[in-house]
Design an enzyme around this catalytic site. Structure first.
Site, PDB file in Angstrom:
ATOM      1  N   CYS A   3      20.839  10.843 -17.165  1.00 12.34           N
ATOM      2  CA  CYS A   3      21.364   9.856 -16.222  1.00 12.34           C
ATOM      3  C   CYS A   3      20.950  10.220 -14.808  1.00 12.34           C
ATOM      4  O   CYS A   3      20.330  11.258 -14.568  1.00 12.34           O
ATOM      5  CB  CYS A   3      22.883   9.746 -16.334  1.00 12.34           C
ATOM      6  SG  CYS A   3      23.759  11.250 -15.836  1.00 12.34           S
ATOM      7  N   ASP A 412     -10.968  -6.630   7.038  1.00 13.14           N
ATOM      8  CA  ASP A 412     -12.242  -6.245   7.634  1.00 13.14           C
ATOM      9  C   ASP A 412     -13.260  -7.303   7.200  1.00 13.14           C
ATOM     10  O   ASP A 412     -13.013  -8.035   6.233  1.00 13.14           O
ATOM     11  CB  ASP A 412     -12.643  -4.865   7.130  1.00 13.14           C
ATOM     12  CG  ASP A 412     -14.038  -4.473   7.574  1.00 13.14           C
ATOM     13  OD1 ASP A 412     -14.328  -4.586   8.765  1.00 13.14           O
ATOM     14  OD2 ASP A 412     -14.833  -4.082   6.697  1.00 13.14           O
TER      15      ASP A 412
END
Length: 725
Positions: A3, A412
């Site tokens: 857990c 770009d």
């Protein structure tokens, strides 16, 4: 680990080891990523810390990139299945026995129920006791503590009631409750484990791509060797239907390769001599010989596996809050259960002991924090695996989260928004008494011989296509973002942008008109000067990628803004922007200044993604909230961006962002369910509704709810496997 509270304990134990810089533990993968100083910490110290925390460490692996999955997971699944089947059958029998006992009160029925329940409690449920004891020895508690405490309360009370008719008459027997809780929780764990195995299928498929053997050619003879024995420079033979053993270059033969599991591209790729091939891809048609260029951990496949593993084992920022909550969750639940028992013993309906016991057990069983611990890592595990299948590789959980929060995507130009293969379209001589067009091209090509810039390579390629003999190059100096200065045939030759020449005070009377005309056509212009005088210009065109306009449109449909940042001139940049649908343009930006341009957008409060080639745009990729690096073939820069897209296509940008959004949405759904479940379930189990509606949870219902809560988070995460754009 079982857990979320386990995660915090292991992390804390590892962080306490001298020399450990950072430790990140993942519940879904059950792995820890540890950054440490090898002169201060070592494997034994790390394993000892995990052991002292109450857990069993596996082997420390400095490079897990090519390790096959452990068979331990399959063995654990088989063990869970056997225990569940035994517990489920016994629980069903105990339900019947308990019902008959409550009607007849025959002592032998109670003894028989005790005999049947005992192996369920201590064999089928033995893993809960072992886990609880291991943690308890170190002064902590986890979900095993809650289950062991809850089922033990039901079992030992029933044990006492078996030999005390008065106690049995007061609160009955609960052997069936203890057995049913164990059966349901084992079922939940089995289904959860199985689903988690499906979640990591993408990584296993990548591991399976690596062939075990390679055919090495030595002195004309074929020798079969282990893949680990292949070294750089070896000559290998690959037949039809075989996997490419390592990265390399074809030296003889032709074929078509299926690169789908590496690049996400479904169509076969034709390969010829001098073409690069990727290890792990499938040779479909012809046989060929190849030269190994990258082997072992340096191959693209190994790099991809490392990226996938790193993403799956990393932790999203939101998970850190969950871990802190889980760290105190179990002790708080134990206190709540004790308070509930005391309150109902005093104020509960008769028989008060039975009601108090049932309520306390229900609180313990229903409160396991498994769903909280799995909410984030399961979504990341499945989502990053799905991305890998599509040729999208996230470096970390932070990248996944950032992809889901973007507002602006910056591109770009050269090689990103455009094909990156500019071609010479015009060569113009500006001096009628100087070099003609052929000579302008020849001198420029000679000067650019050693250039790595796409424009320089295009000029050299154009000269070679013309069959021009290039003069000797003696000196070469590259000026980033501007151009080059070289000594060619005893003359100084400059090739570069108009801005470079303007900064040096160089110009020409009939230059401006030519520059404007070519720029309006979307062409990039390089000026050529000899001995400080401009003698000509060379225009190059780099067309947008075919999918560029559609990709930009889809980004706009997602509500994202787009921008173009380029070192090219304004007119050419605007021409490309018009063709692709981008309105926001920044031109004549030097590579070193692109990061600053991205920062300006961020200062406006925007979450920014930068899309570039991963090499020239590295500073801008790092500055952006999310750097997306486009790669091509085996030369992809895997470490350049937060997301790496295999292949040069732009479609992956939309897919990556959409997948990131879907993963973030899934994480939010999982966390909402995990917290909502506990906020609602614990009070109901405690009996808050009883005074008003005479309703509370039976422990068996609580066990089913707890198992379903964890499973629901896993199943919700698995829906990401069906993601498509």
């Amino acid at each position: 680990m079982h857990c979320a509270s386990c995660v915090g304990r292991v992390e804390k134990a590892l962080a306490a080891v001298p020399g450990v810089v950072r430790a990140s533990v993942n519940l879904a993968t059950e792995q820890a990523q540890i950054e440490f100083l090898p002169r201060q910490a070592n494997a034994e110290m790390l394993k000892e810390a995990v052991t002292k925390a109450g857990y069993h460490p596996g082997d420390l692996q400095l490079d897990r990139s090519l390790k096959a999955p452990s068979a331990e997971k399959d063995a654990e699944l088989l063990d869970l299945r056997k225990r569940f089947i035994f517990a489920a059958i016994t629980a069903a029998i105990l339900m019947v026995l308990t019902h008959v006992y409550m009607m007849t009160h025959q002592q032998w029925l109670a003894v028989l129920a005790l005999v049947l329940c005992t192996p369920v409690q201590f064999w089928a449920g033995g893993r809960f006791y072992a886990g609880a004891w291991q943690i308890l020895r170190h002064g902590a508690a986890d979900m095993n503590t809650l289950i062991a405490t809850g089922t033990s309360a039901a079992y030992f009370y029933s044990l006492a009631a078996t030999f005390s008719p008065a106690l049995a008459a007061q609160a009955g027997l609960h052997f069936d409750t203890a057995a049913s809780i164990i059966a349901l929780i084992l079922l939940g764990r089995y289904l959860e484990r199985k689903a988690r195995g499906r979640a990591s299928a993408a990584l296993r498929r990548l591991l399976d791509l690596r062939p075990a053997k390679a055919a090495v050619l030595e002195d004309g003879k074929e020798i079969e060797q282990s893949i680990d024995s292949v070294i750089v420079g070896d000559l290998l033979l690959v037949r039809p239907g075989e996997k490419i053993p390592v990265d390399g270059v074809i030296v003889e033969g032709r074929s078509s390769l299926n690169e789908a599991l590496i690049t996400g591209e479904s169509l076969p790729v034709e390969k010829a001599p001098e073409d690069a091939v990727i290890g792990g891809t499938l040779n479909q048609t012809g046989a060929f010989k190849m030269r190994a260029t990258r082997v072992g951990a340096n191959t693209m496949l190994a790099q991809i596996i490392r990226l996938v593993e790193a993403a799956q084992a990393s932790k999203a920022p939101v998970q850190r809050l969950v871990d802190r909550v889980a760290g105190i969750f179990v002790p708080v639940v134990l206190v709540i259960a004790l308070v509930v028992f005391i309150v109902w013993m005093i104020f509960g309906p008769q028989p008060a002991f039975r009601f108090a016991l049932i309520s306390a057990i229900s609180v313990l069983i229903i409160s396991c924090p498994c769903a909280m611990g799995l909410a984030t890592p399961m979504a990341i595990l499945v989502g990053s695996g799905k991305g890998a299948e599509m040729g999208i590789f996230f470096r970390s959980a932070e990248a996944l989260e950032a992809a889901g929060q973007l507002q602006l995507v910056v591109f770009d130009k050269t090689g990103t928004l455009t094909l990156g293969k500019p071609k010479v379209t015009d060569v113009i001589s500006l001096n009628h008494y100087g070099p003609n067009e052929t000579e302008v091209l020849r001198l420029a090509a000679a000067a650019e011989t050693f250039s790595e810039h796409p424009l320089g390579k295009a000029i050299v390629a154009a000269a070679r296509e013309e069959g021009l003999k290039l003069p000797e190059l003696k000196e070469f100096q590259a000026l980033a973002g501007h151009g080059i200065v070289a000594q060619v045939g005893g003359k100084q030759v400059m090739v570069g942008t108009p801005r470079m020449f303007a900064d040096r005070g160089l110009g020409s009377n009939n230059l401006e008109e030519q520059l404007n005309r070519l720029a309006e056509e979307g062409k990039t212009v390089s000026l050529v000067a000899v001995k400080g005088a401009i003698v000509g210009l060379i225009a190059l065109a780099d067309a947008p990628k075919p999918e560029a306009h559609e990709v930009v449109k889809r980004l706009h449909d997602l509500g994202l803004g787009t921008a173009l940042i380029t070192g090219d001139n304004w007119k050419t940049a605007r021409a490309i922007a018009r063709q692709t649908g981008i309105a926001d343009v920044q031109a004549e930006v030097l590579p070193a200044d692109k990061a600053a341009a991205v920062k300006v957008y961020q200062q406006q409060g925007k979450k920014v993604a930068m899309v570039g080639d991963g090499i020239n745009d590295a500073p801008a990729l790092m500055q952006a909230d999310l750097g997306i690096a486009l790669g091509s073939g085996a030369d992809v820069a895997m470490e350049a961006g937060d997301i790496t897209l295999i292949g040069s296509g732009l479609g992956g940008v939309v897919s990556a962002i959409s997948l990131g959004r879907r993963i973030l949405q899934t994480i939010r759904q999982n966390l909402f369910w995990a917290f909502f479940y506990n906020v609602i379930a614990i009070p109901i189990a405690a009996g808050i509704l009883y005074p008003f509606f005479h309703y509370t949870f039976n422990p068996i219902i609580a066990a089913a709810a707890m198992a379903f809560s964890s499973l629901s988070v896993v199943l919700n995460s698995l829906r990401l496997k069906r993601f498509a754009t």
